[in-house]
Design an enzyme around this catalytic site. Sequence first.
Site, PDB file in Angstrom:
ATOM      1  NE  ARG A 116      -3.200   3.358  14.837  1.00 24.32           N
ATOM      2  CZ  ARG A 116      -4.333   3.349  15.478  1.00 24.32           C
ATOM      3  NH1 ARG A 116      -4.601   2.371  16.322  1.00 24.32           N
ATOM      4  NH2 ARG A 116      -5.221   4.287  15.293  1.00 24.32           N
ATOM      5  CG  HIS A 117      -0.662   3.100   8.926  1.00 29.72           C
ATOM      6  ND1 HIS A 117      -1.019   3.893   9.989  1.00 29.72           N
ATOM      7  CD2 HIS A 117      -1.811   2.774   8.288  1.00 29.72           C
ATOM      8  CE1 HIS A 117      -2.340   4.047   9.995  1.00 29.72           C
ATOM      9  NE2 HIS A 117      -2.845   3.374   8.974  1.00 29.72           N
ATOM     10  CD  GLU A 165      -2.585   3.072   3.976  1.00 30.51           C
ATOM     11  OE1 GLU A 165      -1.920   3.036   5.019  1.00 30.51           O
ATOM     12  OE2 GLU A 165      -3.720   2.591   3.859  1.00 30.51           O
ATOM     13  CD  GLU A 206     -10.021  -1.376  10.725  1.00 32.98           C
ATOM     14  OE1 GLU A 206     -10.121  -0.137  10.783  1.00 32.98           O
ATOM     15  OE2 GLU A 206     -10.071  -2.018   9.657  1.00 32.98           O
ATOM     16  NE  ARG A 263      -3.006  -1.780  11.799  1.00 29.78           N
ATOM     17  CZ  ARG A 263      -3.828  -0.746  11.777  1.00 29.78           C
ATOM     18  NH1 ARG A 263      -5.086  -0.889  12.163  1.00 29.78           N
ATOM     19  NH2 ARG A 263      -3.416   0.430  11.371  1.00 29.78           N
ATOM     20  CB  SER A 311     -11.800  -4.371   7.477  1.00 30.49           C
ATOM     21  OG  SER A 311     -12.300  -4.232   6.228  1.00 30.49           O
ATOM     22  NE  ARG A 347      -3.863  -2.230   1.713  1.00 31.49           N
ATOM     23  CZ  ARG A 347      -5.051  -2.474   2.230  1.00 31.49           C
ATOM     24  NH1 ARG A 347      -5.588  -1.599   3.065  1.00 31.49           N
ATOM     25  NH2 ARG A 347      -5.728  -3.560   1.907  1.00 31.49           N
TER      26      ARG A 347
END
Lengths: 434, 434
Positions: free
Chosen positions: B219-220, B213, B357, B408, B360, B211
């Site tokens: 936490r990424h 991002e 989280e 995570r 998902s 990703r």
Amino acid sequence: MQGRTYTADAEPGDTVKVAGWVHEIRDLGGIAFLILRDKSGKIQVKFEKDEMDDDLVETGLGVHRESVVVVEGDVEEEPRAPTGVEVTPESVEVLADADPELPLDPSGKVDAELSTRLDNRTLDLRKDEVKAIFEIRAEVLRAVREKFRDVYATEINTPKIVATGTEGGTELFPITYFGKEAFMNQSPQLFKQLMVGSGLERVFEIGPIFRAEEHNTPRHLNEATSIDFESAFADHQEAMDVCEAVVKAAYEAVDENCQEELEALDLQDEFEAPEGDFPRLSYEEAIERINATGKLDEQLVWGDDLPTEGEKALGEDVGTHYFITDWPSEIKPFYIKDHDDDEQLSTGFDMMHPNMELVSGGQREHRYEHLVEGFEQQGLDPESFEYYTKMFKYGMPPHAGFGLGGERLIMTMLGLGNIREAVLFPRDRQRLSP
Amino acid sequence: MQGRTYTADAEPGDTVKVAGWVHEIRDLGGIAFLILRDKSGKIQVKFEKDEMDDDLVETGLGVHRESVVVVEGDVEEEPRAPTGVEVTPESVEVLADADPELPLDPSGKVDAELSTRLDNRTLDLRKDEVKAIFEIRAEVLRAVREKFRDVYATEINTPKIVATGTEGGTELFPITYFGKEAFMNQSPQLFKQLMVGSGLERVFEIGPIFRAEEHNTPRHLNEATSIDFESAFADHQEAMDVCEAVVKAAYEAVDENCQEELEALDLQDEFEAPEGDFPRLSYEEAIERINATGKLDEQLVWGDDLPTEGEKALGEDVGTHYFITDWPSEIKPFYIKDHDDDEQLSTGFDMMHPNMELVSGGQREHRYEHLVEGFEQQGLDPESFEYYTKMFKYGMPPHAGFGLGGERLIMTMLGLGNIREAVLFPRDRQRLSP
């Protein structure tokens, strides 16, 4: 689905809810059958037109092949049914109607080209013999992981985005990484080596590798699954021992747990787990034996890499899995260690299936100065690999390992004609989708 | 190494060959100790200077810390030794000398910044507490795979090189693929869905996702491990059941098989496998409970996504893993199905650790027309996803699934402060090497 029964578990006397695909509808006039297929098998659903509600009959028999339906009803013994039982339906619900024009026939009655199959993998994997390949693939990976754990290896995951490739800039797919140039990794080689110098000592990884090789052949992929092993305090002989054990474990697990899948592939009689030790031939013996077959136009001489026809001739001659050891140093990568008493001779090895190479491995060069020298000889700048080489200054034990091609293992095990059959969504020079 | 004994297996009376790293040398004058460390633990090697060969003493005590040595000798009981035994050496061989200047202290006596640790992972993983994280990570992945197989899911591998991303062109790393534009896949979402329409019905995959991002937070990650599950004939409730079972199985396996590692991390007292059902809160209840904590400056209203502080406040309030269900459709992706009786309400769910989280998931849209409509509403061209959408015309069953963030899961399980601690070689906006 609450209360769903797999068709394979439906026993006479049960009231069941079965769900799956309409495999076939056979209308014999007063009586008709819907064959429902799910993950576990198939079951016959019987419609006696005069004795059943018209709506029920219409829904059950009016639906197109490959539609998804749920049937509730009673299971009864019926010796003439394919599985010895049939369902008399109380209700039929269509969950997803299928277009009557299918791009591929999942019943397998109409043959399809591989490219059509790959374009329509969802439908292709409704065929028992295709699904079987991937159930076997999953079992092979399970068994391989278990065997690695048995020999105290720890599973690791190394990065697929890297700043430099294992063997320099060739055959790498370039990525744009936040404005920087990066690559998709072609092998976990350097990372797994870094881990044998850690407290883990012995590691394995099963993950994707990416090679921008131009050739499009039935046994090359541009994205493949590599089964990697690396161990501190091991030499090439011990790496070969583990390699042999892992390949045998894969065969044995399939033999033990996948008889149904082997039957779907019509391999139940042919399939055999290899027995006995894999012969270990030196490169020198290998070229002598190839030359002796007389199958090559030109005799091989020391220093030649083995041509594909040479591998084939030798494979026929040997007839089982085998190793080729003691390669000339100059045709093995720089990170493979040479023999201490002969630096023309490498500790590199290949493990061969009679039809093709499956594994390449060896003891690694763990001495800092020799390693840096090797980079230079290969025309690589040791500076760009400093993250790797510098760890060899801080106590890097002797170590050895190998990389086993996951898809080639499946392909040779099942006698598949094309390596793409062992991958759900293969990537090659032409194919980037689905 | 032929005849090698792991230090943990050395028993009084044995003659052993032990191999590993020089953890420490303690010189008390007439007597000195070399503490040798290997994968299994540590062992004391005793040098009585006056009674031993000078060369032997010189080699054993002159070697730098973290060098790799092999020691042969007899094991004797010695209550004062850390493990109750010690080796009197017959021979000591240095296999790899370490530079006396180490970039990181593997004894852990000197603290190091995370970035120094990540630059020197080989040395970092010689520390018991760091090695323990990755032994636990391997055990978690083993247990998760086993649980998925227990519920009849088949392991698959889907391509990491793709022509289009799951949710369009954002956050994708572009690749040059033989002159064509391609991307590194950000999620196996579309491919695992294609497989539930096949004869496999129920699949899982554990693999890398990528990703692009921009945010750089504790936490990424830009390359992470996704644990994906997808099942035909399942709804979101059943997907939640599997999700809960998988997370519990991971905790239980660590509890059962990793006590030594938990001790290395000083978590042996704290660590607890979650018990009881994970509460399933609707989104509506979730925002009410967050608002009731009074911890947010502004009250949340229906349709708001949950801000990080909101998640934290709710996590403290609930105190265990929990689900949030029934999200507003507009903040969930187009491939998530809405409730049949209320299309403002989605079947999407998140599974939360009290701190963040983890998962998902949801039931997916399996109806062709609705799916194509969804693409259009999301501003995506359904044409570029035709390889995916067209399979929905040929009998795609209702299905549901989830994606669980592997790192995570480890991070929250072990209370790590930074997700990078759960990855051997993390990739983030700044870090591309090693």
